[in-house]
Design an enzyme around this catalytic site. Structure first.
Site, PDB file in Angstrom:
ATOM      1  N   GLY A  49     -50.371 -10.067  24.585  1.00  0.00           N
ATOM      2  CA  GLY A  49     -49.301 -10.787  25.299  1.00  0.00           C
ATOM      3  C   GLY A  49     -48.262 -11.392  24.376  1.00  0.00           C
ATOM      4  O   GLY A  49     -47.462 -12.218  24.797  1.00  0.00           O
ATOM      5  N   VAL A  82     -46.367 -16.843  29.980  1.00  0.00           N
ATOM      6  CA  VAL A  82     -45.948 -18.233  29.733  1.00  0.00           C
ATOM      7  C   VAL A  82     -45.985 -19.066  31.019  1.00  0.00           C
ATOM      8  O   VAL A  82     -46.429 -20.219  31.020  1.00  0.00           O
ATOM      9  CB  VAL A  82     -44.539 -18.275  29.090  1.00  0.00           C
ATOM     10  N   GLY A 138     -41.827 -20.366  19.577  1.00  0.00           N
ATOM     11  CA  GLY A 138     -42.920 -20.827  20.432  1.00  0.00           C
ATOM     12  C   GLY A 138     -43.217 -22.306  20.326  1.00  0.00           C
ATOM     13  O   GLY A 138     -42.398 -23.149  20.716  1.00  0.00           O
ATOM     14  N   ASP A 174     -35.082  -9.731  18.904  1.00  0.00           N
ATOM     15  CA  ASP A 174     -35.652 -11.037  19.252  1.00  0.00           C
ATOM     16  C   ASP A 174     -35.408 -12.027  18.098  1.00  0.00           C
ATOM     17  O   ASP A 174     -35.008 -13.171  18.329  1.00  0.00           O
ATOM     18  CB  ASP A 174     -37.151 -10.845  19.515  1.00  0.00           C
ATOM     19  N   VAL A 186     -41.569 -18.715  42.079  1.00  0.00           N
ATOM     20  CA  VAL A 186     -40.933 -17.473  42.527  1.00  0.00           C
ATOM     21  C   VAL A 186     -41.281 -16.354  41.539  1.00  0.00           C
ATOM     22  O   VAL A 186     -41.139 -16.527  40.325  1.00  0.00           O
ATOM     23  CB  VAL A 186     -39.396 -17.627  42.605  1.00  0.00           C
ATOM     24  N   LYS A 244     -32.999 -15.452  18.342  1.00  0.00           N
ATOM     25  CA  LYS A 244     -33.498 -16.780  17.945  1.00  0.00           C
ATOM     26  C   LYS A 244     -32.635 -17.335  16.809  1.00  0.00           C
ATOM     27  O   LYS A 244     -32.351 -18.538  16.762  1.00  0.00           O
ATOM     28  CB  LYS A 244     -34.970 -16.668  17.546  1.00  0.00           C
TER      29      LYS A 244
END
Ligand code: HSE
Length: 410
Positions: A179, A15, A126, A193, A37, A197
């Site tokens: 991915g 991402v 997404g 997950d 970073v 959400k």
């Protein structure tokens, strides 16, 4: 006049690198990535080595950076970064659903106390703009339910298992290679997950704050070819659904595989696509469909949050406090349970069995159970126990008081 956004970016994976590209391609934004970073010093990346630093202070101590975009997958490290950014007066955009679900209360309180904005559209479904719509568009309609295919990886795996004779592990490996999957795919395929959400959706749909431990999640890891055949024979499809519905004055919420009919919002939603169905008292049902995982689709939602911050956008959480509904502790619902070993089915306490089948290598039961009679550990510890609900089946609340009265009567 929009604010110039000077971004400190944490993470340059799927991402993060996607954001870098979409930001470069968008000329509508008054924003630039000042510093990036990352954790791994030796990983080969598409940008020159000197674009990266490795210490979070490089960004946090830089007073010129006014926006932190956090796109790492370690929720605890993300918590340190995000809370420190708040304390330094920096707005934060994050795509980290685990971080948000596990630290909801602290993050909301601290961002409010520090007077900063915390946006996380990319954390749920997404590219689908569901959070902003729940906040802005659906802020006056009383919502009755929200259901979503919120995990691209499991939807991708279920779609391919429905269409091809491949093994679960084979198609999961493909999802990882593309991915879609988290670095720990357990989160995807065991329903975590989807649950994280769902927690975020509960907040913005019903103004309901809860913790992961209070929401049931079961996953798709144990799905068998025979389960898919059962669905096909009945004209149904299996989808991992994040489900929340107002029943009487309580909210029933869980993340689990569900059999859906051909008229369901979820039936034709395949591969890494996600979909959310919102049901309002006045608007009735509306469906959003879009890519729920992958580099550019997720980056597009991050970009939208960055763009909103040019105009100081904040979530107002108007439904928090104004809604008296609480999370249902226990409810009766219809499930399908299958196993290669008929004895495993006795682990499930059915109140009523509607249908059953048993052979030497595959058995199933369909019937009513109490939600409190199943949990994640039961599902996880029985390697071939597959449990699924039915999307349109009735749900009946079991109220605590009612249980107490029943137990007194016995
Ligand atoms: N692993 C997640 C999914 C990524 O498969 O949906 C997007 O949140």
């Amino acid at each position: 006049m929009s604010n110039k956004l000077k971004i400190g970016l944490f993470g340059f994976g799927c991402v993060g690198s996607g954001l870098y590209e979409v930001l470069n391609q968008s000329n509508l934004l008054n924003a630039s990535i000042e510093k990036i970073v990352v954790k791994d010093r030796d990983k080969h990346r598409s940008l020159a080595k000197d674009r990266f630093s490795f210490e979070k202070e490089t960004v946090l101590d830089d007073s010129a950076i006014n926006l932190v975009v956090e796109l790492i997958d370690d929720a605890e490290a993300a918590f340190e970064i995000v809370t420190e950014a708040f304390r330094r007066g920096k707005n934060v955009v994050s795509a980290n659903k685990k971080l948000i679900a596990e630290h909801l209360d602290e993050l909301l309180a601290l961002s409010e106390e520090c007077g900063v904005s915390f946006l996380y559209e990319a954390a749920v479904c997404g590219s689908i703009p569901v959070i902003r719509n729940l906040e802005e568009y659906y802020n006056n309609d009383s919502l009755a339910s929200i259901k979503g295919i919120c995990n691209g990886t499991s939807n991708y795996v279920l779609t391919r298992l429905n269409n091809e004779l491949k093994s679960f592990d084979e198609v999961l490996a493909d999802a990882q290679a593309i991915g879609f999957a988290e670095s720990d795919p357990t989160l995807d395929i065991d329903g975590f997950d989807s649950k994280y959400k769902l927690q975020i959706l509960l907040l913005h749909t019903f103004g309901l704050k809860t913790v992961p431990q209070n929401v049931l999640n079961i996953g798709v890891r144990h799905v068998k070819a025979e389960d898919i055949l059962f669905a096909k024979e009945k004209g149904l499809r299996l989808k991992l659904i994040s489900y929340a519905k107002k029943v009487e004055d309580e909210i029933v919420a869980f993340a689990a595989p569900m059999f859906v009919k051909d008229d369901s919002f979820a039936f034709e939603v395949n591969n890494e696509f996600n979909a959310v169905e919102i049901e309002g008292l006045f608007a009735d049902k509306q469906v959003f469909v879009g890519k729920g995982a992958g580099s550019f689709p997720t980056a597009s939602a991050v970009l939208s949050d960055v763009s909103a911050l040019q105009y100081n956008y904040k979530y107002e959480y108007r439904k928090l406090g104004s809604n008296s509904s609480s999370l249902a502790d226990d409810f009766v619902f219809k499930v399908f349970v299958s196993s290669k070993n008929a004895e495993s089915l006795s682990l499930i306490n059915f109140i009523q069995v509607e249908e059953e089948f048993s052979s030497s290598n595959y058995s199933y039961k369909v019937g009513l159970i109490k939600s409190s009679s199943i949990n994640y550990e039961l599902y996880r510890n029985q390697p071939d126990l597959f449990i699924a609900a039915f999307e349109d089946a009735e749900i009946e609340l079991i109220k605590k008081e009612k249980q107490q009265v029943e137990s007194l009567e016995v």
